[in-house]
Design a protein around this motif. Sequence first.
Motif, mmCIF file in Angstrom:
data_model
loop_
_atom_site.group_PDB
_atom_site.id
_atom_site.type_symbol
_atom_site.label_atom_id
_atom_site.label_comp_id
_atom_site.label_asym_id
_atom_site.label_seq_id
_atom_site.Cartn_x
_atom_site.Cartn_y
_atom_site.Cartn_z
ATOM 1 N N LEU A 298 0.821 -1.210 0.000
ATOM 2 C CA LEU A 298 0.000 0.000 0.000
ATOM 3 C C LEU A 298 0.853 1.258 0.000
ATOM 4 N N GLY A 299 2.042 1.184 0.591
ATOM 5 C CA GLY A 299 2.948 2.326 0.526
ATOM 6 C C GLY A 299 3.379 2.624 -0.893
ATOM 7 N N LEU A 300 3.588 1.572 -1.692
ATOM 8 C CA LEU A 300 3.945 1.764 -3.101
ATOM 9 C C LEU A 300 2.735 2.206 -3.924
ATOM 10 N N LYS A 301 1.568 1.714 -3.564
ATOM 11 C CA LYS A 301 0.348 2.040 -4.315
ATOM 12 C C LYS A 301 -0.143 3.454 -4.009
ATOM 13 N N TYR A 302 0.059 3.897 -2.762
ATOM 14 C CA TYR A 302 -0.442 5.211 -2.341
ATOM 15 C C TYR A 302 0.702 6.077 -1.809
ATOM 16 N N PRO A 303 1.681 6.409 -2.650
ATOM 17 C CA PRO A 303 2.800 7.231 -2.171
ATOM 18 C C PRO A 303 2.373 8.658 -1.830
ATOM 19 N N ASN A 304 1.213 9.070 -2.307
ATOM 20 C CA ASN A 304 0.720 10.409 -1.973
ATOM 21 C C ASN A 304 -0.144 10.399 -0.718
ATOM 22 N N THR A 305 -0.195 9.236 -0.041
ATOM 23 C CA THR A 305 -0.920 9.134 1.225
ATOM 24 C C THR A 305 -0.006 8.698 2.359
ATOM 25 N N PHE A 306 0.838 7.686 2.101
ATOM 26 C CA PHE A 306 1.724 7.133 3.129
ATOM 27 C C PHE A 306 3.183 7.258 2.685
ATOM 28 N N ARG A 307 4.003 7.944 3.466
ATOM 29 C CA ARG A 307 5.415 8.067 3.115
ATOM 30 C C ARG A 307 6.361 7.657 4.248
ATOM 31 N N ARG A 308 5.826 7.116 5.321
ATOM 32 C CA ARG A 308 6.665 6.570 6.385
ATOM 33 C C ARG A 308 6.214 5.126 6.597
ATOM 34 N N LEU A 309 7.052 4.175 6.210
ATOM 35 C CA LEU A 309 6.626 2.780 6.139
ATOM 36 C C LEU A 309 7.444 1.903 7.088
ATOM 37 N N GLY A 310 6.750 1.194 7.981
ATOM 38 C CA GLY A 310 7.384 0.244 8.887
ATOM 39 C C GLY A 310 7.106 -1.171 8.420
ATOM 40 N N VAL A 311 8.053 -1.758 7.708
ATOM 41 C CA VAL A 311 7.888 -3.090 7.107
ATOM 42 C C VAL A 311 8.603 -4.085 8.011
ATOM 43 N N VAL A 312 7.869 -4.648 8.947
ATOM 44 C CA VAL A 312 8.434 -5.452 10.032
ATOM 45 C C VAL A 312 8.217 -6.944 9.752
ATOM 46 N N SER A 313 9.296 -7.707 9.731
ATOM 47 C CA SER A 313 9.218 -9.164 9.491
ATOM 48 C C SER A 313 8.268 -9.491 8.339
ATOM 49 N N PRO A 314 8.446 -8.876 7.181
ATOM 50 C CA PRO A 314 7.456 -9.024 6.106
ATOM 51 C C PRO A 314 7.412 -10.439 5.542
ATOM 52 N N SER A 315 6.215 -10.867 5.145
ATOM 53 C CA SER A 315 6.012 -12.181 4.522
ATOM 54 C C SER A 315 6.349 -12.075 3.036
ATOM 55 N N VAL A 316 7.630 -11.918 2.754
ATOM 56 C CA VAL A 316 8.089 -11.681 1.384
ATOM 57 C C VAL A 316 7.741 -12.849 0.468
ATOM 58 N N PHE A 317 7.694 -14.057 1.016
ATOM 59 C CA PHE A 317 7.464 -15.260 0.209
ATOM 60 C C PHE A 317 6.127 -15.258 -0.505
ATOM 61 N N TRP A 318 5.153 -14.494 0.019
ATOM 62 C CA TRP A 318 3.769 -14.619 -0.460
ATOM 63 C C TRP A 318 3.672 -14.368 -1.969
ATOM 64 N N GLY A 319 2.947 -15.241 -2.662
ATOM 65 C CA GLY A 319 2.736 -15.072 -4.097
ATOM 66 C C GLY A 319 4.019 -15.153 -4.891
#
Length: 410
Positions: A298-319
């Motif tokens: 969502l940070g990439l999709k809405y850069p004009n809404t969210f610009r401080r992103l806390g990506v904690v232990s992300p489930s990178v494997f998904w998809g």
Amino acid sequence: MTERRAFRVALLLWLAVGFGVCGSGPTPPALAKDPQLTFEVAVPTDTPVNADVWISGNHAALGQWNGSGLKLTRAPDGRYTTSLSLPSGTALEFKVTRGSWNTVEKSTSGEETSNRTLRVGTRSERVSLTVARWADSSSPLPPHTVAGNVRYLRDVASRHLPRKRDVIVWLPPDYDANPKRRYPVLYMHDGQNLMDSATSFSGEWRVDETAQQLVQSGTVEPLIIVGVYNTEDRFSEYTQVQDTGEFAHLGGGNADAYGRFLVEELKPLIDKTFRTRKGASDTGLAGSSLGGLVTLHLGLKYPNTFRRLGVVSPSVFWGNRDIVSRVKALKKKPSSRVWVDIGTEESRGSQETVDDTRLLRDALVAQGWVAGKDLHYVEIPGAFHTESAWAERFDDILQFLYPAPATPAR
């Protein structure tokens, strides 16, 4: 235990089916089959080992609310599972019991819960549920541990999502004493796990206590923190695509609808209700595991809404590491400040999650994020995939995303 590993045993059960062989002669036309629902229920640790677990609800197959209805079988991993087929479009309401309404499921704090709801789709699906507590449980209720100035928005509805949800809002210490001041906002997923042991699944992040201490010491900028509770649709809402691997049966892919809820409905409500600074540079998004995944999406999709992103232990494997592909496909790097981390023991002996997160880090760097400037990447030695591990580093996350300004903002 990681979300990937938590369902491994159940997945093997799902795959362990027999296949019939047709005899000689003409093959009869295939008959349309009703979609199959496979229920998988996680129960509290104080559940008796010999307990029977049931689903009771509004359908004949669920006992027409008789307190029992559909019996589940205990799997080797301690979860309970069963399957049934129902016509597409069937609307179900139900609760989990141990055979009577005296043993019906309750919330973590022992309160009545709303009926679970489900509409049967056109394809077979797996339904994963978690019972927080039984009505007859003798275990002491966990105490409420909320600290500071906290408000609640109850049963927030959405045009884009099927279920209402609660929202917890932590306000900075000077919020009431300084009525002309406006504050940046951090939105966080899995809201019930952030500030209150009484509502958390397996411990809280201590977001409220940590933020209170850091703001009062002048280490971080005074801010508002909004915790969005999850629902039974967590897997769907926190994933941008369906998984193509071992979690394909869980569905997924409704993150864009969840994003519309956050951007089009919840944020305007928060901005209207509280004294916020509304701009993208003042608005953040954070979460762990699948919450980390949906944060970056969502940070990439809405850069004009969210610009401080806390990506904690992300489930990178998904998809099949879809989020890495999305970062690589960016046509323009947004001016976002991004925290990415992973614990070295999140795969319990495997380096799989660490390797995946390094791929994500490398993709961000290739797109122009600079470590030590607008990207902070860290591997935490010995850290597991748990709320307590995330609580241990939340102070560092907050200091990176919301550092105290040189001149106090007003």
